[in-house]
Scaffold this active site. Structure first.
Site, PDB file in Angstrom:
ATOM      1  N   ASP A  34      71.367  -3.256 -36.842  1.00  0.00           N
ATOM      2  CA  ASP A  34      72.832  -3.222 -36.770  1.00  0.00           C
ATOM      3  C   ASP A  34      73.427  -1.978 -37.424  1.00  0.00           C
ATOM      4  O   ASP A  34      74.640  -1.841 -37.540  1.00  0.00           O
ATOM      5  CB  ASP A  34      73.420  -4.480 -37.422  1.00  0.00           C
ATOM      6  CG  ASP A  34      73.079  -4.574 -38.899  1.00  0.00           C
ATOM      7  OD1 ASP A  34      72.328  -3.703 -39.392  1.00  0.00           O
ATOM      8  OD2 ASP A  34      73.575  -5.503 -39.566  1.00  0.00           O
ATOM      9  N   GLU A  36      72.888  -0.902 -40.634  1.00  0.00           N
ATOM     10  CA  GLU A  36      72.828  -0.884 -42.104  1.00  0.00           C
ATOM     11  C   GLU A  36      71.643  -0.032 -42.552  1.00  0.00           C
ATOM     12  O   GLU A  36      70.606   0.016 -41.886  1.00  0.00           O
ATOM     13  CB  GLU A  36      72.666  -2.311 -42.643  1.00  0.00           C
ATOM     14  CG  GLU A  36      73.928  -3.128 -42.530  1.00  0.00           C
ATOM     15  CD  GLU A  36      73.748  -4.541 -43.087  1.00  0.00           C
ATOM     16  OE1 GLU A  36      72.664  -4.839 -43.626  1.00  0.00           O
ATOM     17  OE2 GLU A  36      74.692  -5.342 -42.949  1.00  0.00           O
ATOM     18  N   HIS A 127      85.201  22.624 -53.450  1.00  0.00           N
ATOM     19  CA  HIS A 127      86.386  23.224 -52.826  1.00  0.00           C
ATOM     20  C   HIS A 127      87.350  23.742 -53.896  1.00  0.00           C
ATOM     21  O   HIS A 127      87.936  24.806 -53.762  1.00  0.00           O
ATOM     22  CB  HIS A 127      87.068  22.202 -51.911  1.00  0.00           C
ATOM     23  CG  HIS A 127      88.332  22.689 -51.330  1.00  0.00           C
ATOM     24  ND1 HIS A 127      88.392  23.799 -50.509  1.00  0.00           N
ATOM     25  CD2 HIS A 127      89.604  22.259 -51.468  1.00  0.00           C
ATOM     26  CE1 HIS A 127      89.636  24.008 -50.163  1.00  0.00           C
ATOM     27  NE2 HIS A 127      90.392  23.094 -50.731  1.00  0.00           N
ATOM     28  N   LYS A 189      98.162  31.638 -45.288  1.00  0.00           N
ATOM     29  CA  LYS A 189      97.786  30.746 -44.182  1.00  0.00           C
ATOM     30  C   LYS A 189      98.639  29.488 -44.194  1.00  0.00           C
ATOM     31  O   LYS A 189      99.037  29.020 -45.244  1.00  0.00           O
ATOM     32  CB  LYS A 189      96.312  30.365 -44.337  1.00  0.00           C
ATOM     33  CG  LYS A 189      95.841  29.209 -43.472  1.00  0.00           C
ATOM     34  CD  LYS A 189      94.385  28.875 -43.736  1.00  0.00           C
ATOM     35  CE  LYS A 189      94.218  27.508 -44.379  1.00  0.00           C
ATOM     36  NZ  LYS A 189      92.837  27.055 -44.498  1.00  0.00           N
ATOM     37  N   ARG A 191      98.487  25.602 -42.449  1.00  0.00           N
ATOM     38  CA  ARG A 191      97.721  24.691 -41.596  1.00  0.00           C
ATOM     39  C   ARG A 191      98.695  23.920 -40.725  1.00  0.00           C
ATOM     40  O   ARG A 191      99.581  23.222 -41.221  1.00  0.00           O
ATOM     41  CB  ARG A 191      96.864  23.745 -42.446  1.00  0.00           C
ATOM     42  CG  ARG A 191      95.842  22.992 -41.629  1.00  0.00           C
ATOM     43  CD  ARG A 191      94.795  22.292 -42.482  1.00  0.00           C
ATOM     44  NE  ARG A 191      93.662  23.133 -42.849  1.00  0.00           N
ATOM     45  CZ  ARG A 191      92.686  23.477 -42.012  1.00  0.00           C
ATOM     46  NH1 ARG A 191      92.715  23.084 -40.757  1.00  0.00           N
ATOM     47  NH2 ARG A 191      91.702  24.228 -42.425  1.00  0.00           N
ATOM     48  N   ASP A 215      84.930  32.431 -48.437  1.00  0.00           N
ATOM     49  CA  ASP A 215      85.482  31.075 -48.395  1.00  0.00           C
ATOM     50  C   ASP A 215      84.425  30.071 -48.847  1.00  0.00           C
ATOM     51  O   ASP A 215      83.228  30.357 -48.783  1.00  0.00           O
ATOM     52  CB  ASP A 215      85.952  30.738 -46.970  1.00  0.00           C
ATOM     53  CG  ASP A 215      87.130  29.765 -46.979  1.00  0.00           C
ATOM     54  OD1 ASP A 215      87.413  29.175 -48.037  1.00  0.00           O
ATOM     55  OD2 ASP A 215      87.760  29.597 -45.918  1.00  0.00           O
ATOM     56  N   THR A 220      85.852  24.247 -38.480  1.00  0.00           N
ATOM     57  CA  THR A 220      86.209  24.564 -37.092  1.00  0.00           C
ATOM     58  C   THR A 220      86.247  26.074 -36.864  1.00  0.00           C
ATOM     59  O   THR A 220      86.280  26.532 -35.726  1.00  0.00           O
ATOM     60  CB  THR A 220      87.608  24.019 -36.750  1.00  0.00           C
ATOM     61  OG1 THR A 220      88.581  24.708 -37.552  1.00  0.00           O
ATOM     62  CG2 THR A 220      87.707  22.532 -37.015  1.00  0.00           C
ATOM     63  N   THR A 223      90.328  28.898 -39.784  1.00  0.00           N
ATOM     64  CA  THR A 223      90.822  29.706 -40.914  1.00  0.00           C
ATOM     65  C   THR A 223      90.283  31.137 -40.831  1.00  0.00           C
ATOM     66  O   THR A 223      91.046  32.111 -40.922  1.00  0.00           O
ATOM     67  CB  THR A 223      90.375  29.054 -42.253  1.00  0.00           C
ATOM     68  OG1 THR A 223      90.883  27.726 -42.279  1.00  0.00           O
ATOM     69  CG2 THR A 223      90.870  29.841 -43.449  1.00  0.00           C
TER      70      THR A 223
HETATM   71  C1  R5P Z   1      90.489  25.366 -46.959  1.00  0.00           C
HETATM   72  O1  R5P Z   1      91.243  25.360 -47.914  1.00  0.00           O
HETATM   73  C2  R5P Z   1      89.038  25.702 -47.051  1.00  0.00           C
HETATM   74  O2  R5P Z   1      88.758  26.543 -48.139  1.00  0.00           O
HETATM   75  C3  R5P Z   1      88.543  26.344 -45.782  1.00  0.00           C
HETATM   76  O3  R5P Z   1      89.207  27.567 -45.595  1.00  0.00           O
HETATM   77  C4  R5P Z   1      88.815  25.497 -44.573  1.00  0.00           C
HETATM   78  O4  R5P Z   1      88.654  24.151 -44.877  1.00  0.00           O
HETATM   79  C5  R5P Z   1      87.910  25.876 -43.420  1.00  0.00           C
HETATM   80  O5  R5P Z   1      88.112  24.983 -42.367  1.00  0.00           O
HETATM   81  P1  R5P Z   1      88.215  25.515 -40.879  1.00  0.00           P
HETATM   82  O6  R5P Z   1      86.988  26.331 -40.600  1.00  0.00           O
HETATM   83  O7  R5P Z   1      88.272  24.246 -40.059  1.00  0.00           O
HETATM   84  O8  R5P Z   1      89.484  26.304 -40.764  1.00  0.00           O
END
Ligand code: R5P
Length: 309
Positions: A34, A36, A127, A189, A191, A215, A220, A223
């Site tokens: 299932d 788990e 982060h 930037k 979002r 970074d 994705t 950024t």
């Molecule tokens: C945002 O504050 C993080 O430091 C990254 O810049 C961000 O999360 C990257 O995500 P993505 O590639 O989706 O833009």
């Protein structure tokens, strides 16, 4: 000392164990029909100093739950001390209540780890550094910078400028610029949605310079793509991206192919979900630095002195 691996990044765990000089502990992790998770520690760990390597990258929830269950199994098997080794800490971006009625999931994860029985955490490039404050157990926070900066230095880039692709990454970019003795710039930037960002201004001089976008993670690619395009508009020369955690979602591939980025320099903190042949990617290993930290934690030696470069 015993080192165990969850199923999130066994390759990295093998490298770490080899560098520490101990075999990986025996553990069986499987699923009930299932869904788990079923765990059985096959080694006797009574009274041992135990390290469990498990980045909580994709599939984040599965890997997190697995880590919690393994910790619980270790605690009930009388390990003397349990260190969760999380080269990547999933949910770290959800670290504040910036809108009404939203969770602080990074704190929830911290609570879960402690409730499961973790006595320490060994992590890399959170982060945001404040995340350490979510824990009342000792946290050793490592940086991938020594590994990435060594590679960048070997490239002998002249006239470099380190660029943060958003204001939140400024501290990280500042430390890279100091290590590389280069200039510093920042991209503003906004979002617009979970997979859509808009870069709208550059603060600092990038014209004619080789830009190194720094970074903590790429997901994705929105950024970095937006920042790189804006840097080109401001007449930057070659652009490199130095990223600690290569959390690429498969859809990032097409977007990043269009980005004016000469090379993506990443670490093996999480397994790649895109083909390394699809993009110009250089993967650097952080196994050595994690192994050294594990040895020092076990021997009660300083971990911070690892970062005097
Ligand atoms: C945002 O504050 C993080 O430091 C990254 O810049 C961000 O999360 C990257 O995500 P993505 O590639 O989706 O833009």
């Amino acid at each position: 000392m015993k080192i165990f691996s969850g199923t999130a990044n066994p390759e990295l765990a093998k490298e770490i164990a080899k560098a520490v000089g101990v075999p990986l502990g025996e553990i069986s992790i499987s699923h009930f029909p299932d869904g788990e998770i079923s765990v059985k520690v096959l080694d006797n760990i009574r009274g041992n100093d135990v390290f469990i390597i498990q980045p909580t990258s994709y599939p984040t929830n599965e890997n997190l739950m697995e880590l919690l269950i393994v910790i619980d199994a270790m605690r009930r098997a009388s390990a003397a001390r349990i260190t969760a080794v999380m080269p990547f800490y999933g949910y770290a971006r959800q670290d504040r209540k910036d809108q009404p009625r939203v969770p602080i999931t990074a704190k929830l994860v911290a609570n879960l780890l402690v409730a499961a029985g973790a006595n320490r955490l060994l992590a890399m490039d959170f982060h945001s550094q404040q995340l350490q404050g979510f824990f009342d157990i000792p946290v050793d926070h490592l940086y991938a910078a020594p590994v990435i900066v060594k590679y960048l230095r070997e490239m002998q880039i002249e006239n470099a400028v380190v660029v943060s692709p958003d204001p939140g990454g400024m501290k990280m970019a500042y430390s890279y610029s100091r290590l590389l003795k280069s200039n510093l710039a920042i991209v503003a930037k906004q979002r617009i949605g979970p997979d859509e960002v808009e870069s709208y201004n550059v603060v600092g001089d990038v014209a004619g310079k080789t830009a190194i976008l720094v970074d903590d993670l790429i997901s994705t690619g929105g950024t970095l793509c937006a920042a790189a395009k804006l840097l080109k508009k401001h007449n930057a020369g070659d652009i490199y991206a130095a990223i600690s955690h290569a959390v690429f979602v498969p859809a990032a591939n097409d977007k990043l192919k269009q980005a004016p980025i000469k090379e993506f320099i990443v670490t093996n903190s999480v397994p790649l979900r895109i083909s390394p042949a699809a993009l110009p990617i250089r993967i650097l290993s952080v196994a050595g630095i994690l192994a050294e930290a594990i040895i020092r934690i076990h021997n009660n030696q300083s971990v911070s002195s690892l970062f005097i470069t």
